[in-house]
Design a protein around this motif. Structure first.
Motif, mmCIF file in Angstrom:
data_model
loop_
_atom_site.group_PDB
_atom_site.id
_atom_site.type_symbol
_atom_site.label_atom_id
_atom_site.label_comp_id
_atom_site.label_asym_id
_atom_site.label_seq_id
_atom_site.Cartn_x
_atom_site.Cartn_y
_atom_site.Cartn_z
ATOM 1 N N ALA A 46 55.525 33.149 33.473
ATOM 2 C CA ALA A 46 54.306 34.039 33.648
ATOM 3 C C ALA A 46 53.656 33.979 32.182
ATOM 4 C CB ALA A 46 54.918 35.227 33.924
ATOM 5 N N VAL A 47 52.379 34.405 32.266
ATOM 6 C CA VAL A 47 51.391 34.595 30.911
ATOM 7 C C VAL A 47 51.078 36.106 30.928
ATOM 8 C CG1 VAL A 47 49.407 33.732 29.806
ATOM 9 C CG2 VAL A 47 50.718 32.378 31.092
ATOM 10 N N LYS A 48 50.961 36.775 29.655
ATOM 11 C CA LYS A 48 50.701 38.273 29.803
ATOM 12 C C LYS A 48 49.058 38.278 30.320
ATOM 13 C CE LYS A 48 50.507 41.797 26.457
ATOM 14 N NZ LYS A 48 50.273 42.817 27.502
ATOM 15 N N ASP A 49 49.075 39.295 30.999
ATOM 16 C CA ASP A 49 47.710 39.525 31.562
ATOM 17 C C ASP A 49 46.755 38.534 32.246
ATOM 18 O OD1 ASP A 49 47.920 42.096 30.524
ATOM 19 O OD2 ASP A 49 47.187 41.449 28.353
ATOM 20 N N ARG A 50 47.668 37.330 32.587
ATOM 21 C CA ARG A 50 47.125 36.338 33.419
ATOM 22 C C ARG A 50 47.936 35.781 34.542
ATOM 23 N NH1 ARG A 50 42.292 33.705 33.119
ATOM 24 N NH2 ARG A 50 43.049 31.675 32.013
ATOM 25 N N ARG A 51 47.559 35.408 35.613
ATOM 26 C CA ARG A 51 48.424 34.917 36.542
ATOM 27 C C ARG A 51 47.647 34.041 37.703
ATOM 28 N NH1 ARG A 51 50.579 39.721 40.443
ATOM 29 N NH2 ARG A 51 51.604 37.675 41.679
ATOM 30 N N MET A 52 48.355 33.115 38.217
ATOM 31 C CA MET A 52 47.762 32.447 39.288
ATOM 32 C C MET A 52 47.780 33.264 40.651
ATOM 33 S SD MET A 52 47.257 29.442 37.913
ATOM 34 C CE MET A 52 46.944 28.503 39.327
ATOM 35 N N VAL A 53 46.572 33.303 41.269
ATOM 36 C CA VAL A 53 46.539 34.170 42.455
ATOM 37 C C VAL A 53 45.607 33.115 43.507
ATOM 38 C CG1 VAL A 53 46.653 36.330 41.174
ATOM 39 C CG2 VAL A 53 44.425 35.060 41.455
ATOM 40 N N GLY A 54 46.011 33.743 44.863
ATOM 41 C CA GLY A 54 45.022 33.298 45.874
ATOM 42 C C GLY A 54 43.665 34.140 45.945
ATOM 43 N N LEU A 55 42.669 33.329 46.167
ATOM 44 C CA LEU A 55 41.190 34.088 46.209
ATOM 45 C C LEU A 55 40.509 33.646 47.473
ATOM 46 C CD1 LEU A 55 40.325 32.937 42.529
ATOM 47 C CD2 LEU A 55 40.879 35.379 43.222
ATOM 48 N N ILE A 56 40.471 34.811 48.248
ATOM 49 C CA ILE A 56 39.736 34.617 49.426
ATOM 50 C C ILE A 56 38.240 35.408 49.417
ATOM 51 C CG2 ILE A 56 39.701 35.086 51.918
ATOM 52 C CD1 ILE A 56 42.773 35.548 51.595
ATOM 53 N N PHE A 57 37.189 34.670 50.118
ATOM 54 C CA PHE A 57 36.028 35.435 50.062
ATOM 55 C C PHE A 57 35.673 35.094 51.634
ATOM 56 C CE2 PHE A 57 35.995 35.133 45.635
ATOM 57 C CZ PHE A 57 35.382 36.215 45.245
ATOM 58 N N THR A 58 35.020 36.122 52.246
ATOM 59 C CA THR A 58 34.629 36.015 53.613
ATOM 60 C C THR A 58 33.122 36.320 53.675
ATOM 61 O OG1 THR A 58 35.001 38.203 54.541
ATOM 62 C CG2 THR A 58 36.909 36.784 54.234
ATOM 63 N N ASP A 59 32.638 36.079 54.898
ATOM 64 C CA ASP A 59 30.989 36.244 55.176
ATOM 65 C C ASP A 59 31.096 36.005 56.773
ATOM 66 O OD1 ASP A 59 27.947 36.344 54.629
ATOM 67 O OD2 ASP A 59 28.116 34.424 55.641
ATOM 68 N N VAL A 60 30.118 36.990 57.393
ATOM 69 C CA VAL A 60 29.804 37.208 58.595
ATOM 70 C C VAL A 60 28.819 36.276 58.662
ATOM 71 C CG1 VAL A 60 29.126 38.477 60.709
ATOM 72 C CG2 VAL A 60 31.042 39.158 59.178
ATOM 73 N N VAL A 61 28.353 35.304 59.724
ATOM 74 C CA VAL A 61 27.448 34.400 60.085
ATOM 75 C C VAL A 61 26.156 35.287 60.578
ATOM 76 C CG1 VAL A 61 26.592 32.358 61.111
ATOM 77 C CG2 VAL A 61 28.843 32.411 60.082
#
Length: 384
Positions: A203-218
């Protein structure tokens, strides 16, 4: 049902398209499906269409001698995933594999030009030219993204994880196994080991690997006020239920207009959530009226480093960094009712949840907001 004739024809066919691994793997999968349909044991037939395994190149502090002939035969034409830093020993290992016929898939631990500049400064122009030749010899080149200049060790470790994960993705698509190709260390010679283990990352202080999701309605911009009211009364509560069901695996969830942004603890919870959101919208569409009867959602997902901090406006924990904007550029190029994910996401998902998801290569696509062209994968659950 003429298995003898089938064996003869497959033996002849196997001499064709030796380097077209995708076509050969698809033929093998089709043959397996036909055999299951007819109740035939096709293992002996499928093996006639030989396929090389996928290899991950290990690290070593020693200069690399030539591969023995037995290993050259194994890696000739085989996909090889390797991480290229600027060290001459690293370049030597990769050059040995290129000369032996491996199909190089190269992972760079930083931007190409930055890596070349650092190589020239630390090892000279001749070494930098070797690195250029290696990059140009690769079938595919991928780079890790979003790391600070002070995070070189973390970045390199994530580059090796990316190599291992992409090797798993490739092997799954080809229907073969992943092996570790290990260069000489101490008194040993080159060797191959099955089922390589990806490195763990501190682990790194104040930083981490994350999953990022963005959605949109067509088509949301064409919704009338009545449609928007129905959307917020019916759709958003349902999608909120799906997000809430992920529990502590969701680090952050936010919405504005029709969009939802979610940060997760890893790629697997993000993948599960993407597919649940698609299924929930499909169920709502089946019972909806008006604009909701044509409701379609699209999602983009990425796995990357982010800052973990405090939002002084909303007064809550938040996550921020360059890779959030990059992730947001994936969703606009995604077809309706689908989720597209980046290479980094696909690689991490293959490590976190091997065999649980399908990641069909979608091609090199131009992302929104002028981010450039990147390789994306379509996400789906494993059938059956």
């Amino acid at each position: 049902a003429d298995l003898d004739a089938c064996r003869k024809e497959l033996a002849k066919a196997s001499t064709s398209l030796r380097d077209d691994l995708i076509t050969r793997s698809r033929t093998r999968r089709q043959l397996a499906r036909i055999a299951v349909y007819h109740g035939v044991d096709a293992e002996g037939l499928i093996s006639l269409l030989e396929m090389p395994n996928v290899y991950v190149l290990g690290a070593s502090s020693r200069a690399s001698a030539a591969l023995p002939e037995s290993l050259i035969r194994r890696i000739d034409g085989a996909p090889l995933f390797a991480v290229a830093d600027q060290h001459p020993h690293t370049l030597g290992r990769i050059e040995v594999c290129i000369r032996s016929g491996a199909r190089l898939n190269l992972i760079l631990p930083e931007d190409r030009e930055e890596l070349l500049d650092r190589c020239r400064g630390e090892h000279g122009s001749a070494t930098a030219e070797r690195l250029v030749h290696i990059i140009e010899s690769a079938e595919r080149v991928s780079s890790v993204r979003g790391f600070l200049s002070s995070e070189k060790a973390w970045c390199l470790a994530e580059a090796f994880r990316l190599a291992h994960g992409l090797a798993q993705v490739a092997a799954s698509g080809l229907g073969v196994s992943v092996c570790a190709l290990l260069p000489p260390a101490d008194a040993t010679d080159w060797r191959v080991e099955a089922a390589p283990t990806a490195p763990t990352v501190a682990a790194v202080k104040d930083r981490r690997m994350v999953g990022l999701i963005f959605t949109d309605v067509v088509g949301f911009r064409r919704f009338t006020d009545e449609d928007v009211a129905a959307f917020w009364a019916v759709v958003m509560p349902a999608l909120g239920e799906e997000v809430a069901a992920c529990g502590e695996q969701v680090l952050l969830a936010a919405t504005w207009g029709d969009a939802i942004h979610v940060v997760t603890t890893g790629a697997e919870p993000a993948a599960n959530l993407c597919l649940r959101l698609i299924d929930r919208v499909a169920a709502l569409r089946a019972t909806g009226t008006g604009a909701l009867a044509n409701l379609r959602i699209r999602l983009g997902a990425h796995f990357a480093p982010a800052f973990e901090g405090y939002d002084p406006v909303e007064r809550q924990r938040t996550y921020y960094g360059s890779q959030l904007a990059f992730a947001a550029s994936v969703e606009p190029v995604t077809p309706p009712s689908m989720a597209y994910v980046t290479e980094a996401f696909a690689a991490q998902l293959a490590l976190e949840a091997p065999g649980r998801f399908q990641m069909e290569y979608a091609g090199e696509l131009e992302l929104a907001k002028r981010y450039g062209t990147f390789r994306l994968h379509g996400l789906a659950p494993t059938s059956g």
